[in-house]
Design a protein around this motif. Sequence first.
Motif, PDB file in Angstrom:
ATOM      1  N   THR A 220       0.822  -1.217   0.000  1.00  0.00           N
ATOM      2  CA  THR A 220       0.000   0.000   0.000  1.00  0.00           C
ATOM      3  C   THR A 220       0.853   1.264   0.000  1.00  0.00           C
ATOM      4  O   THR A 220       0.341   2.353   0.271  1.00  0.00           O
ATOM      5  CB  THR A 220      -0.939   0.032   1.229  1.00  0.00           C
ATOM      6  OG1 THR A 220      -0.149   0.200   2.415  1.00  0.00           O
ATOM      7  CG2 THR A 220      -1.768  -1.232   1.330  1.00  0.00           C
ATOM      8  N   GLN A 223      -0.235   4.425  -1.866  1.00  0.00           N
ATOM      9  CA  GLN A 223      -1.377   5.111  -1.253  1.00  0.00           C
ATOM     10  C   GLN A 223      -0.997   5.802   0.052  1.00  0.00           C
ATOM     11  O   GLN A 223      -1.473   6.903   0.337  1.00  0.00           O
ATOM     12  CB  GLN A 223      -2.498   4.101  -0.981  1.00  0.00           C
ATOM     13  CG  GLN A 223      -3.697   4.671  -0.235  1.00  0.00           C
ATOM     14  CD  GLN A 223      -4.714   3.589   0.135  1.00  0.00           C
ATOM     15  OE1 GLN A 223      -4.599   2.437  -0.293  1.00  0.00           O
ATOM     16  NE2 GLN A 223      -5.703   3.962   0.922  1.00  0.00           N
ATOM     17  N   HIS A 224      -0.122   5.187   0.833  1.00  0.00           N
ATOM     18  CA  HIS A 224       0.056   5.598   2.223  1.00  0.00           C
ATOM     19  C   HIS A 224       1.372   6.284   2.544  1.00  0.00           C
ATOM     20  O   HIS A 224       1.483   6.960   3.577  1.00  0.00           O
ATOM     21  CB  HIS A 224      -0.074   4.373   3.130  1.00  0.00           C
ATOM     22  CG  HIS A 224      -1.459   3.835   3.225  1.00  0.00           C
ATOM     23  ND1 HIS A 224      -1.735   2.481   3.391  1.00  0.00           N
ATOM     24  CD2 HIS A 224      -2.665   4.458   3.181  1.00  0.00           C
ATOM     25  CE1 HIS A 224      -3.044   2.305   3.448  1.00  0.00           C
ATOM     26  NE2 HIS A 224      -3.622   3.489   3.334  1.00  0.00           N
ATOM     27  N   LYS A 268       1.982  -3.750   4.104  1.00  0.00           N
ATOM     28  CA  LYS A 268       1.291  -4.920   3.539  1.00  0.00           C
ATOM     29  C   LYS A 268       2.086  -5.607   2.433  1.00  0.00           C
ATOM     30  O   LYS A 268       1.505  -6.185   1.510  1.00  0.00           O
ATOM     31  CB  LYS A 268      -0.119  -4.540   3.051  1.00  0.00           C
ATOM     32  CG  LYS A 268      -1.008  -3.969   4.148  1.00  0.00           C
ATOM     33  CD  LYS A 268      -2.441  -3.760   3.689  1.00  0.00           C
ATOM     34  CE  LYS A 268      -3.287  -3.176   4.817  1.00  0.00           C
ATOM     35  NZ  LYS A 268      -4.691  -2.969   4.433  1.00  0.00           N
TER      36      LYS A 268
END
Length: 451
Positions: A220, A223-224, A268
Amino acid sequence: MANGQKASQPNVIVFFTDQQRWDTTGVHGNPLGLTPNFDRMAARGTHLYNSFTCQPVCGPARSVFQTGLYPTTTGCHRNSIPLPEGTQTMAHYFRDAGYKTGYIGKWHLAGENPVTERGRGGYEYWLAANALEMTSDSYDAVLFNNENERVKLPGYRVDALTDAAIRYIDQEKENPFFLFLSFLEPHHQNHRDDYPSPDIYQEAYTGRWTPPDLAALGGTSAQHLGGYYGMVKRLDEALGRLFDAVKSLGIAENTIILFTSDHACHFKTRNSEYKRSCHESSIRVPTAVIGPGFDSRGQIRELVSLIDLPPTLLDAAGISVPEAMQGRSILPVLRRETASWPDDVYVQISEAQIGRAIRTSRWKYSVSAKDPIGDVPTADSYSEEFLYDLQADPYELTNLIGFESHRDVTAILRERLLRRMEATGEPKAEIVEAQSKRSGQRRVSESESRV
């Protein structure tokens, strides 16, 4: 130094972040300038370059720091297991030595919210929440005080907790004090799986720099990572404010400040969430200390575990280290009084698996339980899962477990891990060898196997 304080009793402040990777800092190669205050602290004090958690999940890691014991010793081997009543903590040791004690922020060692006095680990001053991510948001900092009253603090959550810490320091500056300041950031906000930075840093770091493991594996991070970096930036600004506060109050020369984190973050890439694995991206954290006994000690390359930090702080404050503690003070290393320091750190892994790992200066070896039964902290039998050569593969992209070329090094690490497990007080267990694989051109000499 404050008027009522003895030079032999330095103040101690723990600046504890949550889920922060070591490579968010400039001294570990991050090019974004996120951590000028941490970097200055590392340069002027002591930088523990190779620093690792011994349990990459929130509650168990926090139990380690509060007790100096492994989670399998305290029983806090996973989240949602309260610290047993009567457990001796850092607060008890410092209080018995005449210190005032305070706790601000995330606790995660109780089974209730608000946390009543019996569950606070002996801290006198209390402004905290058990799982801060469940009671607050980035711009909605809600904690509970000594009377279990709900307290909403103004500002971004990092700033709100820092303001409270500065008020506490000002209040107790005439007395020796031990303050544990425990942030949630840069942990995600659970209920929406988001990393909310301060508004000013939203999008400021998106797409700027990605560590090699995340660049290869993704997860991720796209996105993060930008929000995560913004949180790290604000934490470092808070650290600078803390430095300014102790300087302005005239107590900087008699105050030890330790910066570290409970675990790191792999976004993740190694399992279905952010930690709970043996990888550097789960276990390696930034750690530096400044103040009496730590100034100008430079970069320390020995492998240091989270479990070594409680005895180190007690030792630095002139408090006898309890024999029961399972870590070691690093002060003899800093003073060059000993050449003896273990060339490995031991890691217990829970929740995602019942796992055990050992990390040496070159190798990483990890096993997991074959058939765990129920909610138990240990297993009778483990299977080999990971082997990494950190010299050739520092971002752990090639798993060497089972390779014929690495049979000898695996056997050596297997025995080292079993000895570590036994020394920690775990029941005797077996490790089942991985299925053999052809290894092509790879070769490992006997001397390399023992590094």
